[in-house]
Motif scaffolding. Sequence first.
Motif, PDB file in Angstrom:
ATOM      1  N   PRO A  51       0.834  -1.204   0.000  1.00  0.00           N
ATOM      2  CA  PRO A  51       0.000   0.000   0.000  1.00  0.00           C
ATOM      3  C   PRO A  51       0.867   1.251   0.000  1.00  0.00           C
ATOM      4  O   PRO A  51       2.013   1.228   0.459  1.00  0.00           O
ATOM      5  N   SER A  52       0.343   2.321  -0.544  1.00  0.00           N
ATOM      6  CA  SER A  52       1.027   3.610  -0.473  1.00  0.00           C
ATOM      7  C   SER A  52       0.640   4.306   0.815  1.00  0.00           C
ATOM      8  O   SER A  52      -0.510   4.232   1.264  1.00  0.00           O
ATOM      9  N   GLN A  53       1.594   5.006   1.407  1.00  0.00           N
ATOM     10  CA  GLN A  53       1.377   5.675   2.686  1.00  0.00           C
ATOM     11  C   GLN A  53       1.300   7.184   2.500  1.00  0.00           C
ATOM     12  O   GLN A  53       2.072   7.767   1.728  1.00  0.00           O
ATOM     13  N   LEU A  54       0.372   7.801   3.224  1.00  0.00           N
ATOM     14  CA  LEU A  54       0.297   9.256   3.303  1.00  0.00           C
ATOM     15  C   LEU A  54       0.820   9.683   4.676  1.00  0.00           C
ATOM     16  O   LEU A  54       0.307   9.234   5.702  1.00  0.00           O
ATOM     17  N   LEU A  55       1.840  10.550   4.680  1.00  0.00           N
ATOM     18  CA  LEU A  55       2.433  11.030   5.926  1.00  0.00           C
ATOM     19  C   LEU A  55       2.169  12.516   6.076  1.00  0.00           C
ATOM     20  O   LEU A  55       2.134  13.262   5.088  1.00  0.00           O
ATOM     21  N   ASP A  56       2.010  12.973   7.314  1.00  0.00           N
ATOM     22  CA  ASP A  56       1.849  14.404   7.547  1.00  0.00           C
ATOM     23  C   ASP A  56       3.221  15.084   7.516  1.00  0.00           C
ATOM     24  O   ASP A  56       4.258  14.429   7.308  1.00  0.00           O
ATOM     25  N   THR A  63      -2.885   7.807   6.538  1.00  0.00           N
ATOM     26  CA  THR A  63      -3.643   6.642   6.084  1.00  0.00           C
ATOM     27  C   THR A  63      -2.822   5.895   5.053  1.00  0.00           C
ATOM     28  O   THR A  63      -1.710   6.310   4.700  1.00  0.00           O
ATOM     29  N   GLU A  64      -3.361   4.790   4.578  1.00  0.00           N
ATOM     30  CA  GLU A  64      -2.755   4.010   3.506  1.00  0.00           C
ATOM     31  C   GLU A  64      -3.761   3.829   2.381  1.00  0.00           C
ATOM     32  O   GLU A  64      -4.963   3.692   2.627  1.00  0.00           O
ATOM     33  N   PHE A  65      -3.264   3.805   1.156  1.00  0.00           N
ATOM     34  CA  PHE A  65      -4.096   3.527  -0.011  1.00  0.00           C
ATOM     35  C   PHE A  65      -3.821   2.100  -0.468  1.00  0.00           C
ATOM     36  O   PHE A  65      -2.674   1.728  -0.728  1.00  0.00           O
ATOM     37  N   PHE A  66      -4.850   1.303  -0.559  1.00  0.00           N
ATOM     38  CA  PHE A  66      -4.703  -0.060  -1.058  1.00  0.00           C
ATOM     39  C   PHE A  66      -6.005  -0.501  -1.683  1.00  0.00           C
ATOM     40  O   PHE A  66      -7.053   0.114  -1.489  1.00  0.00           O
ATOM     41  N   SER A  67      -5.944  -1.604  -2.436  1.00  0.00           N
ATOM     42  CA  SER A  67      -7.133  -2.114  -3.121  1.00  0.00           C
ATOM     43  C   SER A  67      -7.761  -3.247  -2.332  1.00  0.00           C
ATOM     44  O   SER A  67      -7.062  -4.110  -1.803  1.00  0.00           O
ATOM     45  N   PHE A 174     -13.965  -0.411 -10.597  1.00  0.00           N
ATOM     46  CA  PHE A 174     -14.982   0.624 -10.728  1.00  0.00           C
ATOM     47  C   PHE A 174     -14.729   1.815  -9.805  1.00  0.00           C
ATOM     48  O   PHE A 174     -15.593   2.663  -9.644  1.00  0.00           O
ATOM     49  N   GLY A 175     -13.556   1.880  -9.206  1.00  0.00           N
ATOM     50  CA  GLY A 175     -13.226   3.012  -8.345  1.00  0.00           C
ATOM     51  C   GLY A 175     -13.643   2.812  -6.900  1.00  0.00           C
ATOM     52  O   GLY A 175     -14.411   1.910  -6.562  1.00  0.00           O
ATOM     53  N   HIS A 176     -13.117   3.639  -6.014  1.00  0.00           N
ATOM     54  CA  HIS A 176     -13.434   3.607  -4.585  1.00  0.00           C
ATOM     55  C   HIS A 176     -13.134   2.239  -3.966  1.00  0.00           C
ATOM     56  O   HIS A 176     -13.816   1.805  -3.035  1.00  0.00           O
ATOM     57  N   GLY A 177     -12.119   1.536  -4.520  1.00  0.00           N
ATOM     58  CA  GLY A 177     -11.752   0.238  -3.976  1.00  0.00           C
ATOM     59  C   GLY A 177     -12.677  -0.888  -4.356  1.00  0.00           C
ATOM     60  O   GLY A 177     -12.597  -1.975  -3.781  1.00  0.00           O
ATOM     61  N   ASN A 178     -13.529  -0.686  -5.326  1.00  0.00           N
ATOM     62  CA  ASN A 178     -14.522  -1.695  -5.714  1.00  0.00           C
ATOM     63  C   ASN A 178     -14.143  -2.359  -7.030  1.00  0.00           C
ATOM     64  O   ASN A 178     -13.930  -1.693  -8.044  1.00  0.00           O
ATOM     65  N   TYR A 179     -14.085  -3.705  -7.002  1.00  0.00           N
ATOM     66  CA  TYR A 179     -13.814  -4.506  -8.195  1.00  0.00           C
ATOM     67  C   TYR A 179     -15.049  -5.337  -8.511  1.00  0.00           C
ATOM     68  O   TYR A 179     -15.579  -6.032  -7.664  1.00  0.00           O
ATOM     69  N   GLY A 180     -15.516  -5.254  -9.740  1.00  0.00           N
ATOM     70  CA  GLY A 180     -16.692  -5.998 -10.144  1.00  0.00           C
ATOM     71  C   GLY A 180     -17.954  -5.175 -10.010  1.00  0.00           C
ATOM     72  O   GLY A 180     -18.090  -4.314  -9.135  1.00  0.00           O
ATOM     73  N   ASN A 297      -2.238   2.036  -5.320  1.00  0.00           N
ATOM     74  CA  ASN A 297      -2.800   1.020  -4.426  1.00  0.00           C
ATOM     75  C   ASN A 297      -1.854  -0.147  -4.166  1.00  0.00           C
ATOM     76  O   ASN A 297      -1.996  -0.836  -3.156  1.00  0.00           O
ATOM     77  N   THR A 298      -0.894  -0.376  -5.063  1.00  0.00           N
ATOM     78  CA  THR A 298      -0.050  -1.568  -4.925  1.00  0.00           C
ATOM     79  C   THR A 298       1.445  -1.298  -5.017  1.00  0.00           C
ATOM     80  O   THR A 298       2.238  -2.181  -4.712  1.00  0.00           O
ATOM     81  N   ASP A 299       1.873  -0.101  -5.431  1.00  0.00           N
ATOM     82  CA  ASP A 299       3.287   0.140  -5.706  1.00  0.00           C
ATOM     83  C   ASP A 299       4.088   0.640  -4.508  1.00  0.00           C
ATOM     84  O   ASP A 299       5.291   0.847  -4.621  1.00  0.00           O
ATOM     85  N   GLY A 300       3.448   0.872  -3.381  1.00  0.00           N
ATOM     86  CA  GLY A 300       4.172   1.176  -2.154  1.00  0.00           C
ATOM     87  C   GLY A 300       4.848   2.533  -2.117  1.00  0.00           C
ATOM     88  O   GLY A 300       5.967   2.674  -1.594  1.00  0.00           O
ATOM     89  N   TYR A 301       4.180   3.576  -2.595  1.00  0.00           N
ATOM     90  CA  TYR A 301       4.766   4.917  -2.539  1.00  0.00           C
ATOM     91  C   TYR A 301       4.590   5.510  -1.142  1.00  0.00           C
ATOM     92  O   TYR A 301       3.666   5.164  -0.402  1.00  0.00           O
TER      93      TYR A 301
END
Length: 854
Positions: A51-56, A63-67, A174-180, A297-301
């Motif tokens: 997951p990619s991380q958001l730091l202050d 938070t973290e972004f992931f699928s 389909f966005g917002h972490g939704n697949y299918g 979501n997957t590249d770990g930034y």
Amino acid sequence: MDRKWRAVLWSLLVVLGLAVLALGVVTGVVIASVENIYDLDSLHNRESALPSQLLDRHGRLITEFFSDENRELVSIDELPRHLIYALITREDQTFFEHRGFSFRGTARAAWHLVTNQYVSGGSTISQQLAGHLYADRSEFSVYRKLVELWWALQLERHWTKYEILEAYLNRMWFGHGNYGVEAASQFFFGHSARDLTVAESAMLVIQLANPSLYSPIRRPNQARIIQRTILDRMVQLGYATQDEVDLSMERYWSTYDFTRANTSTAFFEREDRAPWFSEYIRYQLENRYLLGSLNINTDGYVVHTTLDLDFQAAADHHLRAGIARSNSIYRQNVSSRVSHGDELVPVIDLLALAFDVSTLEIGAEKSRTRARQHYQENLNPVVDMVSLMFGVDNQDDLRRVTRAAYARKQSESLRSTIEGALVALENDTGHIMAMVGGREFESRNQFNRAVDGALEPGSAFKPLYYAAAIDDRVITPATMIYDSPVVFRTEDGDVYTPLNYRGEWAGPVLVRSALSRSMNVPSLKVLDMVGFTSALNVSASLLGIPEEDRLNRGFERRYPVGLGIVATSPLEMASAYTVFANQGRRMTPIGVRYIEDRTGRVIMEPEAEVRREERRTGRDEPIISPQAAYVITDILQTAVQSGTLTYARNEAGGFQQPTAGKTGTTQNWGSAWTVGYTPYYTTAVWLGFDRGGSNSLGVNQTGAITAGPVWGKFMRDIHEGLPRREFVRPEGIVEATVTARSGLLPPADYNGATVREIFIAGTQPTEFDRLERFQREQEPALVHRLRTNLDRTSFSLDSSGPSFRADLDLSLDLDVGFISDDEDLSRDALDRDRFDDLFIPESADDSGFNPLLD
């Protein structure tokens, strides 16, 4: 000649042979590479997903972004036909005709791109599915397209068209972490994909192109435009009727804020300490910085942002408390109005019966309204739960009734629930320090009002064109303006007659007092004095609104614009006020400082790029002069000390830093604003309705008493422990003592009140206030005139009783109070405008000013 043609022919044969050889080599490489793929998933697992991380700004995790790729599979036979039609209309109109590749679709996509009428891409549905399953879609190359094409042909050979459609709809993002499609339908609409309407189907297939850009939650206006385009095309292709499409669209957008959305995805279960800011950054990453070539979501930034989590916690706390308090007051106001109306119901019903006027019978209607409210609040959830327990079909009338009740309740909530937004910026850098876009961040409430709200700022807009007038040297803080009824005429002849609150007029006032006390008519006179061109250009530049967007935002040459009848956002308002604190320079708000990949290597520095672009385009040049910025700041400090922000300052317990600001209340008390700043930070606060229409917060809720305390307490908290810092005073500022009523220089024998005022050098007054001396000279004549008229007063009695007749021969000017006849200085001998500008009430109390009204 024959030899020449033979040479040309041999050349063509050589070129053709080389082309065939090259094609064979490429095809061989492609087939060889494909044949060697033993594990089809290996292309997606060459590196573990992170997951990619958001730091202050201090390195703390936001938070973290992931699928979340858990899917609910649904058979193609269970899906409505209009979903299939919407999909092929949007993505591949010749899907049932081609064998995996469409020359016509590729040509159509190229034409749409050239003509800027993008509706669908060039890849077929089969190619998209093949790319999703077997290729790296982040790679843009001929090789990747050949791999996609080869696998698309294989899919077409081994699968039926409906098997391809089923796999596509169950696997794509389909966005917002939704697949299918099933997970997406549950998320967006709160029901199964089996129950999709035509409008909902169109909205879902739009997400396949760019979920960030066309999300109905984040970008409803853009999504609605594309949705309408797809539906109109479906009508043209015969997949739906015009009536069906229009009715479905009307029903879709009448509720808009989708009910019963599924919140069980990992996206909503993740911890997020600043969700509004996180989604703002997600959009920036996907549509501005990474541009889809990288997967957040997957590249770990690791994304280093400008946010301060301590500021964010304070913003969440104070805005949430302010919204709750405002909603409580609003409900009390509504309850009070309803109770007063209830008292009249028996009387009105009695009149209806007495005069046989059925349209007057309101008792039964009120009973029906209360019954409907009782059902929605108390009975509908129970009915819904029971229907689910007993497995009632979604198409059953009972289920439709419960859904309609939920939709009605949600629609009413949008019109009657007060929302809010807050954004804080660091003046020197433009860093976004805190951001709150609404009451609660949830699946049904993701619209970020702090960034995307098209909101009228009311009187908080006034300082923007006051700054233009000061910079153009049209006014100074000591310019006298007359607050009285006035009629403005626009360039096209339209008449505009503004009013003050309660229809009260203060008479002559100085500019400092007019702005700090938020007077409407004097402000519009300032707008008239500086002119629309300068006022609108400077205001829009302060807000950062590009020229091509200004007309759509309400920046028109009409006088109501001076009362804030334009569309802007809290982020733009905060950014505009930072210019005042930043000596006339605007710093573009920024949320991302720099981005690292999973190895710690810096791959992008958005902040540095934005600043370089500002220097390259000249946008780092001052919008107003440092002197004008200082003068407007000094006036807005008066608003905090003794104007409309006095209450907010007192509620916060005072401020330790020099503080300036302005409140705003829109028409009919529809929303409340406060925007203010110190040498360190600027904060904008808004409270109001999402779908207000004619709804009103109530006359007891204004910018001063509703938004002001939220702003004041937040500003107090974020400045705690900071050393005192003064606003920078530039060269070219002078001071002068002027009379409090006229703003002119006091003569040597002047006995009235004076004030010390600041000016841009060269704009300080050079004339003296002669009114006091004139009044002293006129006083004996006034006394003589009164005595003479009193001597001529007669009293008489008649049969009807006593009456009084005063034959007064006085020509008193009620505006200025002096004798205008029989004197050397007559009205005609005076400059009317200048003379009228020489009076001001003796005290603020006499003017009727109430600091809580704006």
